[in-house]
Design a protein around this motif. Structure first.
Motif, PDB file in Angstrom:
ATOM      1  N   ASP A  99      40.245  42.689  37.304  1.00  0.00           N
ATOM      2  CA  ASP A  99      39.291  41.763  37.924  1.00  0.00           C
ATOM      3  C   ASP A  99      39.277  41.758  39.459  1.00  0.00           C
ATOM      4  N   HIS A 241      31.088  42.275  34.832  1.00  0.00           N
ATOM      5  CA  HIS A 241      32.101  42.023  33.808  1.00  0.00           C
ATOM      6  C   HIS A 241      31.492  41.955  32.415  1.00  0.00           C
ATOM      7  N   GLU A 351      37.294  35.345  29.963  1.00  0.00           N
ATOM      8  CA  GLU A 351      37.803  35.975  31.174  1.00  0.00           C
ATOM      9  C   GLU A 351      36.713  36.021  32.214  1.00  0.00           C
ATOM     10  N   THR A 352      37.049  36.622  33.337  1.00  0.00           N
ATOM     11  CA  THR A 352      36.019  36.808  34.356  1.00  0.00           C
ATOM     12  C   THR A 352      35.000  37.790  33.843  1.00  0.00           C
TER      13      THR A 352
HETATM   14 ZN   LIG Z   1      38.450  41.611  33.344  1.00  0.00          ZN
END
Ligand SMILES: [Zn+2]
Length: 352
Positions: A99, A241, A351-352
């Motif tokens: 990330d 993402h 998640e991101t």
């Molecule tokens: Zn990620």
């Protein structure tokens, strides 16, 4: 109970010298352990999401274990080349962070640098440009901050009626409903951030103060330039993402991500990590078309010479893993004893 038995077994194997035996074996030398990290807490993120965030002291213990155990921490690209060529040194490890969060810059990078360990950051880039908190994470975090409460009416954020924040499941439902509204209305990142601000107001949280901590934000352009020029290897993780199951959209994610990394880190990335660990076989030719030479997953395992280059396993290290768990994976014992290998292939916007 099972977990306690497993830990007791690992302790026994460790004190019986089995960890060392496996770590020094020819079997282990033919394998590479790729460590996967996400966030290192700036504040209390590890209490909110221990599967995603780790306390800085835990990371320090891990780095100390790597040093003390004479593990050969190699740059990712070099480690994969040497894995294929059969020339890995004993006890080889590569370190990756997913990330590219601000807390990587603040918490992880200085600690890795002082150990002299190379690191790869799989950088997602949409929020590098936007420089605001990641919508699904900050909303989840703020709801968790009010986890003892119920809100009488969520009309202010488009959710009329009471909102129960007292369980993880009920808070998650609120996040999903907010995501649904944002997607349905085709909100931009800035509009999503305004919705986060409205949620903060409803919860009695000072949003701008929270934003100023840089929690749940990515490195900005300047920070990314700085770590890249200090030797951090910046690689692909898609721009937004996500991995659409449509060739044009999927490849655009890679292209947009690569363009940003090229502009900021001045390198042309060739290594990829699947966002949220979700992969499909249909992605492989698309990744190959984009000149991607390796792709890592969140599936557990040591990489071998026979691993598919677009399905390379890692060990996802988290706050909840003990030092013994960690050492078992460094030595290779963790791989030999692994029961659950495959990460969930259902996309959860956690998640991101
Ligand atoms: Zn990620």
């Amino acid at each position: 109970m099972l977990r306690q038995m497993k830990l007791a077994t690992l302790q026994l194997l460790k004190s019986g010298g089995i960890f060392d035996l496996v770590a020094n074996s020819r079997w282990r030398q033919q394998r590479l352990l790729i460590l996967c990290y996400h966030g290192i807490a700036l504040n209390d993120e590890h209490l909110w999401r221990p599967g995603l965030y780790m306390e800085p002291t835990v990371l320090e213990q891990r780095l100390e274990t790597l040093k003390r155990g004479n593990y050969a921490v190699l740059p990712l690209g070099q480690s994969l080349d040497r894995l294929r060529a059969g020339t890995l040194p004993p006890r080889s490890v590569a370190i990756t962070f997913d990330d590219g969060t601000f807390d990587f810059y603040k918490q992880a990078f200085p600690r890795l640098k002082s150990c002299g360990f190379p690191v790869t950051v799989y950088q997602t880039t949409y929020y590098t440009d936007l420089q605001r908190p990641i919508f699904n994470l900050i909303t989840s975090y703020m709801l968790w901050k009010r986890r003892a409460e119920s809100i009488a009416d969520g009309r202010e954020i488009g959710l009329p009626g009471p909102l129960d924040l007292r369980t993880e499941a009920s808070r998650h439902r609120v996040v999903l409903r907010l995501l649904e509204i944002a997607d349905r209305e085709g909100m931009s990142g800035a509009q999503r951030d305004e919705l986060s601000a409205r949620l903060a107001a409803l919860l009695g949280i000072d949003y701008e103060t929270l934003v100023s901590t840089r929690m749940l934000q990515l490195m900005n352009a300047q920070e990314l330039r700085e770590v890249a020029s200090s030797g951090v290897d910046v690689q692909l993780h898609t721009h937004r993402h996500r991995t659409p199951e449509d060739e044009t959209l999927f490849r655009r994610e890679i292209q947009d991500n690569r363009d940003r990394i090229l502009a900021l880190a001045s390198t042309s990335p060739r290594h990829f990590c699947y966002p949220s660990g979700v992969y499909r076989r249909m992605f492989f030719p698309w990744l190959a078309q984009e000149q991607v030479i390796s792709a890592t997953t969140c599936d557990s395992g040591l990489a071998t010479r026979d691993s598919e280059m677009l399905l390379i396993p890692r060990f996802v290290d988290t706050q909840n893993k003990t030092g013994t768990d960690f050492e078992s994976w460094l030595s290779g014992v963790g791989d030999l004893l692994a029961v659950h290998r495959t990460a969930s292939q259902t996309y959860v916007p956690a998640e991101t």
